[in-house]
Motif scaffolding. Sequence first.
Motif, PDB file in Angstrom:
ATOM      1  N   ASP A   1       0.887  -1.181  -0.126  1.00 11.87           N
ATOM      2  CA  ASP A   1       0.075   0.128   0.094  1.00 11.87           C
ATOM      3  C   ASP A   1       0.724   1.163  -0.092  1.00 11.87           C
ATOM      4  O   ASP A   1       0.460   2.317  -0.845  1.00 11.87           O
ATOM      5  N   ARG A   2       2.063   1.299   0.821  1.00  7.49           N
ATOM      6  CA  ARG A   2       2.733   2.358   0.834  1.00  7.49           C
ATOM      7  C   ARG A   2       3.531   2.555  -0.355  1.00  7.49           C
ATOM      8  O   ARG A   2       3.630   3.561  -0.899  1.00  7.49           O
ATOM      9  N   ILE A   3       4.083   1.521  -0.776  1.00  3.09           N
ATOM     10  CA  ILE A   3       4.839   1.518  -2.114  1.00  3.09           C
ATOM     11  C   ILE A   3       3.946   2.035  -3.262  1.00  3.09           C
ATOM     12  O   ILE A   3       4.504   3.049  -3.963  1.00  3.09           O
ATOM     13  N   VAL A   4       2.726   1.516  -3.352  1.00  2.00           N
ATOM     14  CA  VAL A   4       1.933   1.981  -4.297  1.00  2.00           C
ATOM     15  C   VAL A   4       1.461   3.489  -4.467  1.00  2.00           C
ATOM     16  O   VAL A   4       1.614   4.204  -5.122  1.00  2.00           O
ATOM     17  N   GLN A   5       1.127   3.981  -3.071  1.00  2.00           N
ATOM     18  CA  GLN A   5       1.049   5.317  -2.794  1.00  2.00           C
ATOM     19  C   GLN A   5       2.185   6.153  -3.301  1.00  2.00           C
ATOM     20  O   GLN A   5       1.895   7.233  -3.806  1.00  2.00           O
ATOM     21  N   GLN A   6       3.531   5.635  -2.699  1.00  2.00           N
ATOM     22  CA  GLN A   6       4.691   6.559  -3.149  1.00  2.00           C
ATOM     23  C   GLN A   6       4.834   6.746  -4.787  1.00  2.00           C
ATOM     24  O   GLN A   6       5.291   7.618  -4.826  1.00  2.00           O
ATOM     25  N   PHE A   7       4.560   5.702  -5.197  1.00  2.00           N
ATOM     26  CA  PHE A   7       4.858   5.769  -6.668  1.00  2.00           C
ATOM     27  C   PHE A   7       3.627   6.294  -7.709  1.00  2.00           C
ATOM     28  O   PHE A   7       3.475   5.730  -8.860  1.00  2.00           O
ATOM     29  N   GLY A   8       2.639   6.720  -7.097  1.00  2.00           N
ATOM     30  CA  GLY A   8       1.761   7.593  -7.819  1.00  2.00           C
ATOM     31  C   GLY A   8       0.269   6.781  -7.817  1.00  2.00           C
ATOM     32  O   GLY A   8      -0.936   7.444  -8.171  1.00  2.00           O
ATOM     33  N   GLY A   9       0.172   5.615  -7.110  1.00  2.00           N
ATOM     34  CA  GLY A   9      -1.158   4.994  -6.817  1.00  2.00           C
ATOM     35  C   GLY A   9      -1.985   4.564  -8.221  1.00  2.00           C
ATOM     36  O   GLY A   9      -1.249   4.543  -9.243  1.00  2.00           O
ATOM     37  N   GLY A  10      -3.149   4.345  -7.986  1.00  2.00           N
ATOM     38  CA  GLY A  10      -3.843   3.945  -9.100  1.00  2.00           C
ATOM     39  C   GLY A  10      -3.815   2.264  -9.271  1.00  2.00           C
ATOM     40  O   GLY A  10      -2.843   1.601  -8.993  1.00  2.00           O
ATOM     41  N   PRO A  11      -4.737   1.686 -10.071  1.00  2.00           N
ATOM     42  CA  PRO A  11      -4.760   0.286 -10.412  1.00  2.00           C
ATOM     43  C   PRO A  11      -3.729  -0.390 -11.237  1.00  2.00           C
ATOM     44  O   PRO A  11      -3.252  -1.402 -11.089  1.00  2.00           O
ATOM     45  N   VAL A  12      -3.222   0.673 -11.975  1.00  2.00           N
ATOM     46  CA  VAL A  12      -1.877   0.106 -12.870  1.00  2.00           C
ATOM     47  C   VAL A  12      -0.730  -0.066 -12.100  1.00  2.00           C
ATOM     48  O   VAL A  12      -0.009  -0.956 -12.168  1.00  2.00           O
ATOM     49  N   MET A  13      -0.509   1.156 -11.185  1.00  2.00           N
ATOM     50  CA  MET A  13       0.763   0.858  -9.977  1.00  2.00           C
ATOM     51  C   MET A  13       0.464  -0.009  -9.156  1.00  2.00           C
ATOM     52  O   MET A  13       1.456  -1.076  -8.972  1.00  2.00           O
ATOM     53  N   GLN A  14      -0.714  -0.321  -8.982  1.00  2.00           N
ATOM     54  CA  GLN A  14      -1.137  -1.681  -8.070  1.00  2.00           C
ATOM     55  C   GLN A  14      -0.686  -2.746  -8.533  1.00  2.00           C
ATOM     56  O   GLN A  14      -0.130  -3.816  -8.012  1.00  2.00           O
ATOM     57  N   ASN A  15      -1.091  -3.065  -9.784  1.00  2.00           N
ATOM     58  CA  ASN A  15      -0.738  -4.385 -10.514  1.00  2.00           C
ATOM     59  C   ASN A  15       0.810  -4.599 -10.912  1.00  2.00           C
ATOM     60  O   ASN A  15       1.371  -5.530 -10.314  1.00  2.00           O
ATOM     61  N   VAL A  16       1.520  -3.296 -11.057  1.00  2.00           N
ATOM     62  CA  VAL A  16       2.976  -3.508 -11.392  1.00  2.00           C
ATOM     63  C   VAL A  16       3.739  -3.608  -9.962  1.00  2.00           C
ATOM     64  O   VAL A  16       4.479  -4.588  -9.878  1.00  2.00           O
ATOM     65  N   VAL A  17       3.340  -2.968  -8.742  1.00  2.00           N
ATOM     66  CA  VAL A  17       3.934  -3.249  -7.579  1.00  2.00           C
ATOM     67  C   VAL A  17       3.586  -4.614  -7.105  1.00  2.00           C
ATOM     68  O   VAL A  17       4.528  -5.501  -6.590  1.00  2.00           O
ATOM     69  N   THR A  18       2.428  -5.127  -7.119  1.00  2.00           N
ATOM     70  CA  THR A  18       2.126  -6.342  -6.837  1.00  2.00           C
ATOM     71  C   THR A  18       2.680  -7.383  -7.547  1.00  2.00           C
ATOM     72  O   THR A  18       3.261  -8.614  -6.913  1.00  2.00           O
ATOM     73  N   MET A  19       2.830  -7.320  -8.785  1.00  2.61           N
ATOM     74  CA  MET A  19       3.866  -8.177  -9.811  1.00  2.61           C
ATOM     75  C   MET A  19       5.260  -8.274  -9.247  1.00  2.61           C
ATOM     76  O   MET A  19       5.809  -9.333  -9.301  1.00  2.61           O
ATOM     77  N   CYS A  20       5.771  -7.277  -8.796  1.00  2.54           N
ATOM     78  CA  CYS A  20       7.053  -7.191  -8.461  1.00  2.54           C
ATOM     79  C   CYS A  20       7.568  -7.715  -7.041  1.00  2.54           C
ATOM     80  O   CYS A  20       8.692  -7.909  -6.812  1.00  2.54           O
ATOM     81  N   ILE A  21       6.635  -7.739  -6.002  1.00  2.00           N
ATOM     82  CA  ILE A  21       6.681  -8.096  -4.867  1.00  2.00           C
ATOM     83  C   ILE A  21       6.748  -9.647  -4.749  1.00  2.00           C
ATOM     84  O   ILE A  21       5.795 -10.162  -4.945  1.00  2.00           O
ATOM     85  N   PRO A  22       7.875 -10.224  -4.186  1.00  2.77           N
ATOM     86  CA  PRO A  22       7.792 -11.731  -3.990  1.00  2.77           C
ATOM     87  C   PRO A  22       6.935 -12.136  -2.953  1.00  2.77           C
ATOM     88  O   PRO A  22       7.165 -11.758  -1.720  1.00  2.77           O
ATOM     89  N   VAL A  23       6.021 -13.105  -3.274  1.00  2.00           N
ATOM     90  CA  VAL A  23       5.052 -13.677  -2.249  1.00  2.00           C
ATOM     91  C   VAL A  23       5.501 -14.828  -1.948  1.00  2.00           C
ATOM     92  O   VAL A  23       5.715 -15.856  -2.594  1.00  2.00           O
ATOM     93  N   GLY A  24       5.508 -15.092  -0.646  1.00  5.11           N
ATOM     94  CA  GLY A  24       5.839 -16.200   0.104  1.00  5.11           C
ATOM     95  C   GLY A  24       7.363 -16.595  -0.023  1.00  5.11           C
ATOM     96  O   GLY A  24       7.617 -17.951   0.193  1.00  5.11           O
ATOM     97  N   SER A  25       8.156 -15.764  -0.380  1.00  5.94           N
ATOM     98  CA  SER A  25       9.701 -16.157  -0.489  1.00  5.94           C
ATOM     99  C   SER A  25      10.475 -16.508   0.913  1.00  5.94           C
ATOM    100  O   SER A  25       9.980 -15.709   1.852  1.00  5.94           O
ATOM    101  N   ASN A  26      11.064 -17.237   0.870  1.00  6.79           N
ATOM    102  CA  ASN A  26      12.051 -17.622   2.179  1.00  6.79           C
ATOM    103  C   ASN A  26      13.346 -17.055   1.923  1.00  6.79           C
ATOM    104  O   ASN A  26      14.250 -17.340   2.992  1.00  6.79           O
ATOM    105  N   ASP A  27      13.561 -16.149   0.775  1.00  4.93           N
ATOM    106  CA  ASP A  27      14.982 -15.884   0.804  1.00  4.93           C
ATOM    107  C   ASP A  27      15.128 -14.711   1.659  1.00  4.93           C
ATOM    108  O   ASP A  27      14.190 -13.866   2.189  1.00  4.93           O
ATOM    109  N   PRO A  28      16.474 -14.442   1.918  1.00  3.37           N
ATOM    110  CA  PRO A  28      16.873 -13.080   2.986  1.00  3.37           C
ATOM    111  C   PRO A  28      15.893 -12.103   2.311  1.00  3.37           C
ATOM    112  O   PRO A  28      15.917 -11.665   0.995  1.00  3.37           O
ATOM    113  N   VAL A  29      15.593 -11.093   3.203  1.00  5.56           N
ATOM    114  CA  VAL A  29      14.879  -9.725   3.071  1.00  5.56           C
ATOM    115  C   VAL A  29      15.728  -8.913   1.706  1.00  5.56           C
ATOM    116  O   VAL A  29      15.290  -8.434   0.947  1.00  5.56           O
ATOM    117  N   ALA A  30      17.274  -8.884   1.927  1.00 11.54           N
ATOM    118  CA  ALA A  30      18.045  -8.401   0.902  1.00 11.54           C
ATOM    119  C   ALA A  30      17.619  -8.878  -0.369  1.00 11.54           C
ATOM    120  O   ALA A  30      17.564  -8.069  -1.475  1.00 11.54           O
TER     121      ALA A  30
END
Length: 131
Positions: free
Chosen positions: A82-111
């Motif tokens: 929510d914060r990342i979407v808001q920071q980069f302009g909001g809206g459904p397109v940005m929501q989709n892009v940010v959601t696509m870029c965020i790894p879901v359920g990853s066990n990789d280190p945060v970095a």
Amino acid sequence: MTNYICLILVFVLVVNGDEEKWTMKTTRDGLDSYNNCVNELNIPADDVLRIEKISDPLNRQILECVYNDLGFYTEGIGFRVDRIVQQFGGGPVMQNVVTMCIPVGSNDPVADQIIEVEECFRMEKVGGYQE
């Protein structure tokens, strides 16, 4: 049952209270955060100048610190979409892009996850702080 409802209300208040404290970041906020993180991590300026790739070990440490400091990543919660979407302009397109870029359920280190997000953002031309 009353205890359960009280617990839910407390959780909602804590989460909402946290949301109200966060504000969009400016370029100055980003630069200040970066510099503060370099100082907190005791990274010499010469070493910072030698960083060539986003995946450089020093850069990984700095980015993890910056994401935490700016409120884009919170330990125990993960990426704050929510914060990342808001920071980069909001809206459904940005929501989709940010959601696509965020790894879901990853066990990789945060970095590692942050590097993945940053690389995705660069490919999708997401970036910049609101002025």
